[in-house]
Design an enzyme around this catalytic site. Structure first.
Site, mmCIF file in Angstrom:
data_model
loop_
_atom_site.group_PDB
_atom_site.id
_atom_site.type_symbol
_atom_site.label_atom_id
_atom_site.label_comp_id
_atom_site.label_asym_id
_atom_site.label_seq_id
_atom_site.Cartn_x
_atom_site.Cartn_y
_atom_site.Cartn_z
ATOM 1 N N GLU A 286 -53.337 18.873 -20.129
ATOM 2 C CA GLU A 286 -53.343 18.044 -18.954
ATOM 3 C C GLU A 286 -52.072 18.885 -18.212
ATOM 4 O O GLU A 286 -51.403 19.466 -19.158
ATOM 5 C CB GLU A 286 -52.880 16.768 -19.286
ATOM 6 C CG GLU A 286 -53.977 15.812 -20.007
ATOM 7 C CD GLU A 286 -55.162 15.647 -19.101
ATOM 8 O OE1 GLU A 286 -54.889 15.635 -17.540
ATOM 9 O OE2 GLU A 286 -56.181 15.542 -19.651
ATOM 10 N N ASP B 76 -57.938 20.392 -24.837
ATOM 11 C CA ASP B 76 -57.831 19.801 -23.477
ATOM 12 C C ASP B 76 -56.728 19.778 -22.883
ATOM 13 O O ASP B 76 -56.350 18.508 -23.004
ATOM 14 C CB ASP B 76 -58.906 18.620 -23.432
ATOM 15 C CG ASP B 76 -59.458 18.389 -21.790
ATOM 16 O OD1 ASP B 76 -60.215 19.052 -21.461
ATOM 17 O OD2 ASP B 76 -58.757 17.526 -21.540
ATOM 18 N N HIS C 77 -58.469 11.319 -18.998
ATOM 19 C CA HIS C 77 -57.431 12.072 -18.485
ATOM 20 C C HIS C 77 -56.107 12.027 -19.134
ATOM 21 O O HIS C 77 -55.068 12.603 -19.134
ATOM 22 C CB HIS C 77 -56.979 11.976 -17.027
ATOM 23 C CG HIS C 77 -58.294 12.365 -16.154
ATOM 24 N ND1 HIS C 77 -58.894 13.402 -15.990
ATOM 25 C CD2 HIS C 77 -58.906 11.444 -15.211
ATOM 26 C CE1 HIS C 77 -59.937 13.388 -15.088
ATOM 27 N NE2 HIS C 77 -59.858 12.246 -14.718
ATOM 28 N N ASP D 293 -59.146 25.362 -19.019
ATOM 29 C CA ASP D 293 -58.089 25.076 -19.868
ATOM 30 C C ASP D 293 -57.323 26.455 -20.296
ATOM 31 O O ASP D 293 -56.344 26.684 -20.339
ATOM 32 C CB ASP D 293 -58.631 24.307 -21.015
ATOM 33 C CG ASP D 293 -58.854 23.098 -20.733
ATOM 34 O OD1 ASP D 293 -57.957 22.219 -20.669
ATOM 35 O OD2 ASP D 293 -60.055 22.521 -20.777
ATOM 36 N N ASP E 27 -59.230 12.533 -24.401
ATOM 37 C CA ASP E 27 -60.305 13.709 -23.784
ATOM 38 C C ASP E 27 -60.698 14.585 -24.878
ATOM 39 O O ASP E 27 -61.935 14.895 -25.008
ATOM 40 C CB ASP E 27 -59.777 14.492 -22.649
ATOM 41 C CG ASP E 27 -59.637 13.752 -21.559
ATOM 42 O OD1 ASP E 27 -60.220 12.566 -21.300
ATOM 43 O OD2 ASP E 27 -59.478 14.272 -20.461
#
Length: 343
Positions: free
Chosen positions: A130, A128, A287, A228, A292
Site C-alpha cells: 500500500e 501487495d 486495500h 508493486d 489483499d
C-alpha cells in the site's frame, strides 16, 4: 469466432461420442478412442508437455485427451459440477473455470503426471504494497510505500503458512491525505509510529531468511499486477537512496497468469473479479495490504489446485519492466540480502 470453435462438434459424431461422454460423467477413464478429427479439444494440449516435440502429439493418448476435452466442452454447468463433486474437486466458479478444472484433472490422469514437479518452487511470497496516494493522482505523483505485507504460500501443501506485515513512515509527504486514509484504512497515527522504509525492508529480509528462502528453499515473488515492483518498490528505492533488491527483480504477475490459464481478457483480471469467477468472495478489508495479499494467495492456491504452474513472467532490467518468456525454467528468486545504499 473462438466461441464457435470451442463448441464445434466433432466429425463423424454418433453413438461412440455419446458413449464416451456418458463414460466421462460416470468417471470411467479407460478405453481407446478411434482416430477422428480432434478440433473440439486440442486447445489445451500444448501447455502439458513443454519437452514434447510436435511428433509426440501423434501418440493415441493425446488424441484421447483432445476427444475428452470436446466432451467436457459440451457439458452443462450442472453436469460439470456433478462430475467435479464425484471426483471430490472444487465446484466453485463460473462454467469456464469448472470446465478448465475438469479437463486438467483428466489430462493429469491420462499423462500420469507426478503430483509435484521437483523443479518447482517450494514457496511463493505474495506481496501487495500500500502506498501514499491522493484522489486523482497526477501522472508524476510520487508514491511512498506505507505498508509492507508478505503472505507465504507453501507450494507443496498449497496452504498459507505464515505472514509478515509492517507499516512504513513516509518521508517526502509524511502527512497522509484523507483519500489515502479512507482507501487503505491506515491512519496518520500508525505511520507516525512506523519505521522508515530501510528499516522495514531489513525486517522483511530477516523474516525471509528465517524461512530459509533462497538457501534451503526455492521461492518466487508473486504480485497482483506490475506496479508493486516496477513502480512502488522502484520509486521507494530511489526515495530511500537504496539499490533495488535483487530478490524482487523478477516475479509472477498473477493477472497475466490468470488470464492466460483461464483464457479470460485482461480487463477481467482485477482482484475482486478473479475471486468472483472462481466462486469466492473477498475476505477482509479491501486495500489493506495484508488482506489483499491473503486474497491474492487464495487465488494463487486455487490456480495451483486447478493444475496451473505459476511461473515468473515479469522482471526488472536496468530499471525497466520486461516480460519473461513462459518457456524459461523455474528459476527461483535471489537470496534476500541486506538493503544496500546507493553510492
Amino acid at each position: 469466432m473462438e466461441e464457435q470453435k470451442e463448441n464445434r462438434p466433432l466429425h463423424k459424431a454418433g453413438c461412440e461420442e455419446e458413449e464416451l461422454c456418458r463414460t466421462l460423467k460416470n468417471l470411467e477413464l479407460s478405453g481407446r478412442v478411434k482416430e477422428r478429427s480432434l478440433s473440439d479439444g486440442q486447445e489445451d494440449l500444448g501447455n502439458y508437455s513443454a519437452k514434447s516435440s510436435a511428433s509426440d502429439f501423434s501418440d493415441p493418448v493425446y488424441k484421447e485427451i483432445a476427444f475428452t476435452n470436446g466432451c467436457v466442452n459440451r457439458m452443462s454447468k450442472d453436469e460439470l459440477k456433478a462430475t467435479l463433486t464425484e471426483l471430490k474437486l472444487d465446484t466453485r466458479g463460473v462454467k469456464d473455470i469448472l470446465s478448465k478444472r475438469l479437463k486438467n484433472y483428466y489430462k493429469k490422469q491420462k499423462l500420469k503426471e507426478p503430483s509435484c514437479n521437483k523443479n518447482y518452487y517450494d514457496y511463493i511470497c505474495v506481496i501487495d504494497f500500500e502506498a501514499t496516494c491522493e484522489e486523482g493522482n497526477a501522472p508524476d505523483y510520487i508514491h511512498e510505500i506505507i505498508e509492507f505485507p508478505i503472505v507465504l504460500i507453501n507450494a507443496r501443501t498449497m496452504e498459507i503458512e505464515d505472514t509478515f506485515q509492517q507499516y512504513v513512515k513516509p518521508e517526502i509527504k509524511p502527512k497522509l491525505s484523507e483519500f489515502c486514509i479512507n482507501l487503505t484504512g491506515i491512519t496518520q497515527e500508525v505511520v507516525d509510529k512506523a519505521d522508515p522504509f530501510v528499516v522495514v525492508l531489513q525486517s522483511a529480509v530477516d523474516w525471509m531468511r528465517q524461512k530459509e528462502l533462497g538457501t534451503k528453499f526455492k521461492y518466487a515473488i508473486l504480485t497482483d499486477g506490475s506496479w508493486d515492483m516496477s513502480k512502488f518498490l522502484n520509486m521507494q528505492c530511489h526515495i530511500s537512496c537504496l539499490k533495488y533488491p535483487r530478490f524482487a527483480k523478477k516475479w509472477i504477475n498473477i493477472r497475466k497468469s490468470y488470464g492466460n490459464f483461464y483464457k479470460v481478457p485482461r480487463n477481467q483480471t482485477k482482484l475482486t473479479m478473479m475471486l468472483e469467477k472462481l466462486g469466492m468472495s473477498y475476505d477482509g478489508r479491501l486495500h489493506c495490504g495484508l488482506d489483499d495479499s491473503k486474497n491474492i494467495a487464495r487465488i494463487a492456491i486455487r490456480m495451483l489446485q486447478d493444475g496451473c504452474e505459476l511461473r515468473v513472467n515479469e522482471r526488472m532490467n536496468a530499471g525497466q519492466l520486461m516480460t519473461v518468456s513462459g518457456s524459461m525454467a523455474f528459476e527461483g528468486a535471489a537470496i534476500p540480502h541486506n538493503p544496500q545504499r546507493k553510492k
